[in-house]
Design a protein around this motif. Structure first.
Motif, PDB file in Angstrom:
ATOM      1  N   PRO A 150      95.922  68.284  66.059  1.00  0.00           N
ATOM      2  CA  PRO A 150      96.521  69.552  66.505  1.00  0.00           C
ATOM      3  C   PRO A 150      96.093  70.754  65.663  1.00  0.00           C
ATOM      4  CG  PRO A 150      98.176  67.808  66.398  1.00  0.00           C
ATOM      5  CD  PRO A 150      96.932  67.261  65.756  1.00  0.00           C
ATOM      6  N   TYR A 151      95.704  70.497  64.429  1.00  0.00           N
ATOM      7  CA  TYR A 151      95.340  71.594  63.521  1.00  0.00           C
ATOM      8  C   TYR A 151      93.835  71.865  63.499  1.00  0.00           C
ATOM      9  CZ  TYR A 151      94.723  67.361  60.685  1.00  0.00           C
ATOM     10  OH  TYR A 151      94.365  66.124  60.229  1.00  0.00           O
ATOM     11  N   ALA A 152      93.072  71.238  64.376  1.00  0.00           N
ATOM     12  CA  ALA A 152      91.614  71.357  64.341  1.00  0.00           C
ATOM     13  C   ALA A 152      91.160  72.808  64.429  1.00  0.00           C
ATOM     14  CB  ALA A 152      90.997  70.540  65.473  1.00  0.00           C
ATOM     15  N   ALA A 153      91.839  73.613  65.244  1.00  0.00           N
ATOM     16  CA  ALA A 153      91.423  75.012  65.412  1.00  0.00           C
ATOM     17  C   ALA A 153      91.534  75.793  64.111  1.00  0.00           C
ATOM     18  CB  ALA A 153      92.252  75.679  66.501  1.00  0.00           C
ATOM     19  N   LYS A 154      92.475  75.414  63.257  1.00  0.00           N
ATOM     20  CA  LYS A 154      92.634  76.104  61.972  1.00  0.00           C
ATOM     21  C   LYS A 154      91.410  75.945  61.075  1.00  0.00           C
ATOM     22  CE  LYS A 154      97.688  75.715  61.364  1.00  0.00           C
ATOM     23  NZ  LYS A 154      98.741  75.232  60.425  1.00  0.00           N
ATOM     24  N   LEU A 155      90.675  74.867  61.283  1.00  0.00           N
ATOM     25  CA  LEU A 155      89.566  74.538  60.384  1.00  0.00           C
ATOM     26  C   LEU A 155      88.204  74.931  60.944  1.00  0.00           C
ATOM     27  CD1 LEU A 155      90.759  71.060  59.057  1.00  0.00           C
ATOM     28  CD2 LEU A 155      91.341  73.362  58.273  1.00  0.00           C
ATOM     29  N   ALA A 156      88.205  75.514  62.122  1.00  0.00           N
ATOM     30  CA  ALA A 156      86.937  75.944  62.712  1.00  0.00           C
ATOM     31  C   ALA A 156      86.282  76.997  61.832  1.00  0.00           C
ATOM     32  CB  ALA A 156      87.170  76.501  64.110  1.00  0.00           C
ATOM     33  N   GLY A 157      85.021  76.792  61.508  1.00  0.00           N
ATOM     34  CA  GLY A 157      84.279  77.754  60.694  1.00  0.00           C
ATOM     35  C   GLY A 157      84.535  77.671  59.208  1.00  0.00           C
ATOM     36  N   LYS A 158      85.278  76.684  58.752  1.00  0.00           N
ATOM     37  CA  LYS A 158      85.576  76.575  57.319  1.00  0.00           C
ATOM     38  C   LYS A 158      84.430  75.955  56.515  1.00  0.00           C
ATOM     39  CE  LYS A 158      89.739  78.258  57.506  1.00  0.00           C
ATOM     40  NZ  LYS A 158      90.026  79.593  56.898  1.00  0.00           N
ATOM     41  N   ALA A 159      83.528  75.251  57.198  1.00  0.00           N
ATOM     42  CA  ALA A 159      82.437  74.591  56.472  1.00  0.00           C
ATOM     43  C   ALA A 159      81.451  75.627  55.937  1.00  0.00           C
ATOM     44  CB  ALA A 159      81.709  73.618  57.389  1.00  0.00           C
ATOM     45  N   ARG A 160      80.939  75.364  54.751  1.00  0.00           N
ATOM     46  CA  ARG A 160      79.906  76.216  54.175  1.00  0.00           C
ATOM     47  C   ARG A 160      78.610  76.059  54.976  1.00  0.00           C
ATOM     48  NH1 ARG A 160      79.006  73.669  49.432  1.00  0.00           N
ATOM     49  NH2 ARG A 160      76.892  73.074  49.953  1.00  0.00           N
ATOM     50  N   GLY A 161      77.887  77.144  55.164  1.00  0.00           N
ATOM     51  CA  GLY A 161      76.651  77.089  55.926  1.00  0.00           C
ATOM     52  C   GLY A 161      75.520  76.433  55.155  1.00  0.00           C
ATOM     53  N   ASP A 162      74.459  76.069  55.876  1.00  0.00           N
ATOM     54  CA  ASP A 162      73.263  75.524  55.238  1.00  0.00           C
ATOM     55  C   ASP A 162      72.595  76.592  54.384  1.00  0.00           C
ATOM     56  OD1 ASP A 162      73.406  72.983  56.469  1.00  0.00           O
ATOM     57  OD2 ASP A 162      72.498  73.789  58.291  1.00  0.00           O
ATOM     58  N   ILE A 163      72.008  76.174  53.290  1.00  0.00           N
ATOM     59  CA  ILE A 163      71.210  77.101  52.492  1.00  0.00           C
ATOM     60  C   ILE A 163      69.778  77.093  53.014  1.00  0.00           C
ATOM     61  CG2 ILE A 163      72.683  76.814  50.458  1.00  0.00           C
ATOM     62  CD1 ILE A 163      70.457  75.076  49.240  1.00  0.00           C
ATOM     63  N   PRO A 164      68.968  78.101  52.692  1.00  0.00           N
ATOM     64  CA  PRO A 164      67.578  78.135  53.168  1.00  0.00           C
ATOM     65  C   PRO A 164      66.748  76.975  52.612  1.00  0.00           C
ATOM     66  CG  PRO A 164      68.295  80.319  52.485  1.00  0.00           C
ATOM     67  CD  PRO A 164      69.354  79.358  52.032  1.00  0.00           C
ATOM     68  N   THR A 165      65.576  76.795  53.189  1.00  0.00           N
ATOM     69  CA  THR A 165      64.635  75.775  52.727  1.00  0.00           C
ATOM     70  C   THR A 165      63.875  76.301  51.506  1.00  0.00           C
ATOM     71  OG1 THR A 165      62.817  76.612  54.077  1.00  0.00           O
ATOM     72  CG2 THR A 165      64.316  75.018  55.108  1.00  0.00           C
ATOM     73  N   PRO A 166      63.233  75.410  50.744  1.00  0.00           N
ATOM     74  CA  PRO A 166      62.398  75.885  49.631  1.00  0.00           C
ATOM     75  C   PRO A 166      61.344  76.891  50.074  1.00  0.00           C
ATOM     76  CG  PRO A 166      62.795  73.547  49.401  1.00  0.00           C
ATOM     77  CD  PRO A 166      63.362  73.943  50.736  1.00  0.00           C
ATOM     78  N   ALA A 167      60.722  76.657  51.223  1.00  0.00           N
ATOM     79  CA  ALA A 167      59.696  77.585  51.710  1.00  0.00           C
ATOM     80  C   ALA A 167      60.277  78.963  51.987  1.00  0.00           C
ATOM     81  CB  ALA A 167      59.045  77.026  52.970  1.00  0.00           C
ATOM     82  N   GLN A 168      61.483  79.006  52.514  1.00  0.00           N
ATOM     83  CA  GLN A 168      62.126  80.294  52.789  1.00  0.00           C
ATOM     84  C   GLN A 168      62.473  81.021  51.493  1.00  0.00           C
ATOM     85  OE1 GLN A 168      65.201  78.611  55.294  1.00  0.00           O
ATOM     86  NE2 GLN A 168      64.286  79.490  57.148  1.00  0.00           N
ATOM     87  N   TYR A 169      62.973  80.278  50.513  1.00  0.00           N
ATOM     88  CA  TYR A 169      63.251  80.898  49.212  1.00  0.00           C
ATOM     89  C   TYR A 169      61.954  81.419  48.591  1.00  0.00           C
ATOM     90  CZ  TYR A 169      68.124  79.285  48.819  1.00  0.00           C
ATOM     91  OH  TYR A 169      69.466  79.099  48.991  1.00  0.00           O
ATOM     92  N   TYR A 170      60.900  80.630  48.683  1.00  0.00           N
ATOM     93  CA  TYR A 170      59.631  81.034  48.072  1.00  0.00           C
ATOM     94  C   TYR A 170      59.113  82.318  48.711  1.00  0.00           C
ATOM     95  CZ  TYR A 170      55.029  80.571  45.907  1.00  0.00           C
ATOM     96  OH  TYR A 170      53.894  80.799  45.162  1.00  0.00           O
TER      97      TYR A 170
END
Length: 254
Positions: A150-170
């Motif tokens: 029942p509380y699933a909607a409360k947690l939508a979007g709480k996960a941390r996003g992916d970080i860029p790839t090494p190539a993107q950082y470079y």
């Protein structure tokens, strides 16, 4: 941003400080005069900097008053400042900007890293380490544990996003520095069962999920989460489970 709990974070202080040591070992500076610890937390990484550079002026910076209170208690000789990395500006004379497991929480952190690098003097170093575990079972299960509840909607979007790839950082950082070293280390931490894995992530990635729930919902959610963890992290012969933990390291020198 959810609140930080120094006591919860420091339950695994030795393991959490391991990557901080490994990052510091790659810094190509012998005698920096001014060092900043960005996202210093409770001061465990700052203590390493104090030991490595006893003659340097070291400044710890963090956004959490609770973490800073713990850091000041642990290292009263060090200057600690509260601030937001998204807008923070270092002194032009900084020799080392060091950051252990912080920038993954900063919005548009690639842009922030570009800005910091652009304002550093020649020869100065930016050394950053971040978890790269968004797709590990420990973090995927954070979203799975609320499915159908029942509380699933409360947690939508709480996960941390992916970080860029090494190539993107470079591609983003190399134009602003003379040398850029990017590498991964994968740790396998032996912990005392699935419950210990839950305690680990309660100090970091699980915080936004737990803090969004009522006490009753928390109990249900954590029970479901721990069952998923037990499935993905089987016990070894000695009763321990191995928490696989990839981290990305970047050391840039102007």
């Amino acid at each position: 941003m959810p609140s930080w709990n120094p006591a919860q974070y420091l339950k695994f202080a030795d393991e959490r400080t391991r990557a901080a040591r490994d990052l510091l070992a790659q810094v190509p500076l012998k005698d920096p005069a001014l060092v900043y610890d960005l996202g210093c937390g409770p001061g465990n990484s700052t203590e390493l900097l104090v030991e490595a550079y006893p003659a340097a002026r070291i400044v710890g910076m963090d956004s959490s008053p609770d973490m800073l209170a713990q850091a000041r208690k642990a290292l009263p000789q060090v200057t600690f400042e509260q601030g937001d990395l998204a807008a923070w500006q270092p002194s032009a004379q900084a020799d080392l900007l060091y950051s252990n497991a912080t920038f993954q929480w900063v919005p548009d952190h690639v842009g922030v890293l570009q800005r910091l690098l652009s304002r550093m003097k020649p020869g100065a170093v930016l050394a950053v380490q971040m978890p790269d575990n968004r797709r590990e079972p420990s973090h995927v299960a954070m979203e799975q544990a609320s499915e159908g509840r029942p509380y699933a909607a409360k947690l939508a979007g709480k996960a941390r996003g992916d970080i860029p790839t090494p190539a993107q950082y470079y591609a983003a950082l190399k134009p602003a520095c003379e040398k850029l070293d990017i590498f991964h280390i994968i740790y396998n931490f032996p912990l005392a069962g699935a419950a210990a894995v839950v305690e680990w992530v309660k100090g970091t990635g699980l915080r936004p999920f737990v803090e969004a729930l009522t006490a009753e919902e928390q109990a249900d959610y954590l029970s479901r989460y721990q069952r998923l963890i037990a499935m993905h992290y089987p016990e070894q012969e000695d009763g321990k489970v191995l928490l696989r933990f990839p981290r990305i390291f970047m050391v840039a020198q102007k």
